[in-house]
Design a protein around this motif. Structure first.
Motif, PDB file in Angstrom:
ATOM      1  N   VAL A 255       0.850  -1.190   0.000  1.00  0.00           N
ATOM      2  CA  VAL A 255       0.000   0.000   0.000  1.00  0.00           C
ATOM      3  C   VAL A 255       0.887   1.241   0.000  1.00  0.00           C
ATOM      4  N   TRP A 256       0.715   2.107  -0.986  1.00  0.00           N
ATOM      5  CA  TRP A 256       1.418   3.386  -0.990  1.00  0.00           C
ATOM      6  C   TRP A 256       0.803   4.248   0.100  1.00  0.00           C
ATOM      7  N   ASN A 257       1.641   4.820   0.973  1.00  0.00           N
ATOM      8  CA  ASN A 257       1.064   5.530   2.121  1.00  0.00           C
ATOM      9  C   ASN A 257       0.289   6.784   1.725  1.00  0.00           C
ATOM     10  N   ALA A 258       0.835   7.565   0.800  1.00  0.00           N
ATOM     11  CA  ALA A 258       0.150   8.792   0.387  1.00  0.00           C
ATOM     12  C   ALA A 258      -1.065   8.434  -0.476  1.00  0.00           C
ATOM     13  N   HIS A 259      -2.065   9.250  -0.411  1.00  0.00           N
ATOM     14  CA  HIS A 259      -3.284   8.967  -1.176  1.00  0.00           C
ATOM     15  C   HIS A 259      -3.106   9.395  -2.638  1.00  0.00           C
ATOM     16  N   VAL A 260      -2.815   8.424  -3.478  1.00  0.00           N
ATOM     17  CA  VAL A 260      -2.827   8.638  -4.928  1.00  0.00           C
ATOM     18  C   VAL A 260      -3.686   7.518  -5.506  1.00  0.00           C
ATOM     19  N   ALA A 261      -4.365   7.818  -6.596  1.00  0.00           N
ATOM     20  CA  ALA A 261      -5.296   6.831  -7.169  1.00  0.00           C
ATOM     21  C   ALA A 261      -4.588   5.877  -8.126  1.00  0.00           C
ATOM     22  N   GLU A 262      -3.733   6.426  -8.975  1.00  0.00           N
ATOM     23  CA  GLU A 262      -3.195   5.635 -10.087  1.00  0.00           C
ATOM     24  C   GLU A 262      -1.688   5.462  -9.955  1.00  0.00           C
ATOM     25  N   PHE A 263      -1.195   4.334 -10.462  1.00  0.00           N
ATOM     26  CA  PHE A 263       0.242   4.062 -10.501  1.00  0.00           C
ATOM     27  C   PHE A 263       0.991   5.221 -11.160  1.00  0.00           C
ATOM     28  N   SER A 264       0.441   5.752 -12.251  1.00  0.00           N
ATOM     29  CA  SER A 264       1.143   6.823 -12.970  1.00  0.00           C
ATOM     30  C   SER A 264       0.961   8.183 -12.303  1.00  0.00           C
ATOM     31  N   ASP A 265       0.309   8.245 -11.154  1.00  0.00           N
ATOM     32  CA  ASP A 265       0.355   9.461 -10.340  1.00  0.00           C
ATOM     33  C   ASP A 265       1.688   9.566  -9.598  1.00  0.00           C
ATOM     34  N   LEU A 266       2.388   8.444  -9.478  1.00  0.00           N
ATOM     35  CA  LEU A 266       3.716   8.463  -8.853  1.00  0.00           C
ATOM     36  C   LEU A 266       4.747   8.988  -9.845  1.00  0.00           C
ATOM     37  N   THR A 267       5.850   9.541  -9.315  1.00  0.00           N
ATOM     38  CA  THR A 267       6.979   9.876 -10.169  1.00  0.00           C
ATOM     39  C   THR A 267       7.654   8.574 -10.626  1.00  0.00           C
ATOM     40  N   ALA A 268       8.508   8.681 -11.615  1.00  0.00           N
ATOM     41  CA  ALA A 268       9.216   7.495 -12.108  1.00  0.00           C
ATOM     42  C   ALA A 268      10.024   6.849 -10.978  1.00  0.00           C
ATOM     43  N   ALA A 269      10.660   7.658 -10.140  1.00  0.00           N
ATOM     44  CA  ALA A 269      11.454   7.098  -9.035  1.00  0.00           C
ATOM     45  C   ALA A 269      10.553   6.414  -8.007  1.00  0.00           C
ATOM     46  N   GLU A 270       9.406   7.005  -7.745  1.00  0.00           N
ATOM     47  CA  GLU A 270       8.459   6.391  -6.803  1.00  0.00           C
ATOM     48  C   GLU A 270       7.901   5.083  -7.370  1.00  0.00           C
ATOM     49  N   ARG A 271       7.598   5.080  -8.650  1.00  0.00           N
ATOM     50  CA  ARG A 271       7.098   3.840  -9.267  1.00  0.00           C
ATOM     51  C   ARG A 271       8.142   2.736  -9.165  1.00  0.00           C
ATOM     52  N   ALA A 272       9.399   3.093  -9.428  1.00  0.00           N
ATOM     53  CA  ALA A 272      10.466   2.089  -9.360  1.00  0.00           C
ATOM     54  C   ALA A 272      10.582   1.534  -7.943  1.00  0.00           C
ATOM     55  N   HIS A 273      10.527   2.424  -6.954  1.00  0.00           N
ATOM     56  CA  HIS A 273      10.614   1.977  -5.566  1.00  0.00           C
ATOM     57  C   HIS A 273       9.431   1.077  -5.220  1.00  0.00           C
ATOM     58  N   CYS A 274       8.264   1.493  -5.620  1.00  0.00           N
ATOM     59  CA  CYS A 274       7.051   0.714  -5.329  1.00  0.00           C
ATOM     60  C   CYS A 274       7.160  -0.689  -5.922  1.00  0.00           C
ATOM     61  N   MET A 275       7.607  -0.791  -7.164  1.00  0.00           N
ATOM     62  CA  MET A 275       7.677  -2.105  -7.795  1.00  0.00           C
ATOM     63  C   MET A 275       8.834  -2.939  -7.266  1.00  0.00           C
ATOM     64  N   GLN A 276       9.869  -2.291  -6.745  1.00  0.00           N
ATOM     65  CA  GLN A 276      10.916  -3.079  -6.067  1.00  0.00           C
ATOM     66  C   GLN A 276      10.329  -3.728  -4.819  1.00  0.00           C
ATOM     67  N   ALA A 277       9.465  -3.003  -4.125  1.00  0.00           N
ATOM     68  CA  ALA A 277       8.818  -3.595  -2.944  1.00  0.00           C
ATOM     69  C   ALA A 277       7.886  -4.733  -3.361  1.00  0.00           C
ATOM     70  N   VAL A 278       7.150  -4.536  -4.446  1.00  0.00           N
ATOM     71  CA  VAL A 278       6.287  -5.616  -4.944  1.00  0.00           C
ATOM     72  C   VAL A 278       7.133  -6.846  -5.276  1.00  0.00           C
ATOM     73  N   ALA A 279       8.278  -6.627  -5.907  1.00  0.00           N
ATOM     74  CA  ALA A 279       9.145  -7.754  -6.276  1.00  0.00           C
ATOM     75  C   ALA A 279       9.718  -8.439  -5.035  1.00  0.00           C
ATOM     76  N   VAL A 280      10.036  -7.669  -3.998  1.00  0.00           N
ATOM     77  CA  VAL A 280      10.514  -8.264  -2.740  1.00  0.00           C
ATOM     78  C   VAL A 280       9.450  -9.183  -2.151  1.00  0.00           C
ATOM     79  N   VAL A 281       8.203  -8.730  -2.148  1.00  0.00           N
ATOM     80  CA  VAL A 281       7.126  -9.570  -1.601  1.00  0.00           C
ATOM     81  C   VAL A 281       6.942 -10.804  -2.482  1.00  0.00           C
ATOM     82  N   GLU A 282       6.944 -10.588  -3.797  1.00  0.00           N
ATOM     83  CA  GLU A 282       6.797 -11.733  -4.711  1.00  0.00           C
ATOM     84  C   GLU A 282       7.899 -12.771  -4.472  1.00  0.00           C
TER      85      GLU A 282
END
Lengths: 143, 143
Positions: free
Chosen positions: A37-64
């Protein structure tokens, strides 16, 4: 109407960092169903910056990777839907060829009863999985 | 059994690069349903290297942003499931509050008939959307 993912963790909290948290979903019949869960309230993946998206998906990959390592699932399912709760959260779900819905998505109709003994076996592995996750997510956040 | 995403594009080809391709799904009742397909046969997102994952998700974000810009959907749905076809592909789906399944996932039961006139209006916007996509995906691949 208040956003439930702004008001509450949204499940059993595994780890919380400044940018995101990982919770175990408790309201569904799958024993290894986590959410990033992204802590800040954003609706869409592309509301994140490129760096935030990369960080978010690294966390997803860690869980996977933790789910694969500890549970050897038939398949991993990833999804960011948010039609009901438009606050960015990634479902990370370990799927098994014996689970109630396989090979259908967890949102489709169930195909069979979920075998309680197998679910219990998986459930017993989650504490070690989550201990590992906490270490890896902390390392990712500090990187 | 041969992998269908190794044997064929998997839908109407929008763009193909060395690492991935984007196709428009044709077998479902959603007019703006795209897939980012990793060309090489890997089953899981975490089978990619970190650099490959980043590139893949940048392509997913490009498709998402094009859908938002051209179609102003109620929500974007992203998913990598692969229970039936374990070859990495990302569903990128524009969802509308009037579509046949909203707010349920597209894999759940339909809630209402899909309004043909609204689908046709969306469909007419896809050529411009896909022309833009081709330019942006080529730029991403060259970056």
């Amino acid at each position: 109407m208040a956003c439930p993912l702004c008001a509450e963790d949204g499940g059993a909290l595994v780890w919380r960092g400044d940018r995101l948290r990982v919770i175990r979903a408790q309201e569904v019949g799958f024993p290894a169903f986590y959410r990033v869960v992204w802590n800040a309230h954003v609706a869409e993946f592309s509301d994140l910056t490129a760096a935030e998206r990369a960080h978010c998906m690294q966390a997803v990959a860690v869980v996977e990777q933790a789910l694969r390592q500890h549970l050897s699932p038939t398949k991993i399912n990833l999804a960011a839907l948010g039609n009901m709760v438009p606050h960015l959260h990634w479902h990370v779900i370990a799927r098994f060829d014996w689970d109630s819905h396989f090979p259908a998505p967890v949102w489709a109709a169930a195909q069979r009863p979920s075998p309680a003994a197998r679910e219990a076996t998986l459930h017993a592995r989650l504490p070690a999985l989550e201990n590992g996750l906490r270490l890896q997510l902390a390392a990712l956040a500090a990187a």
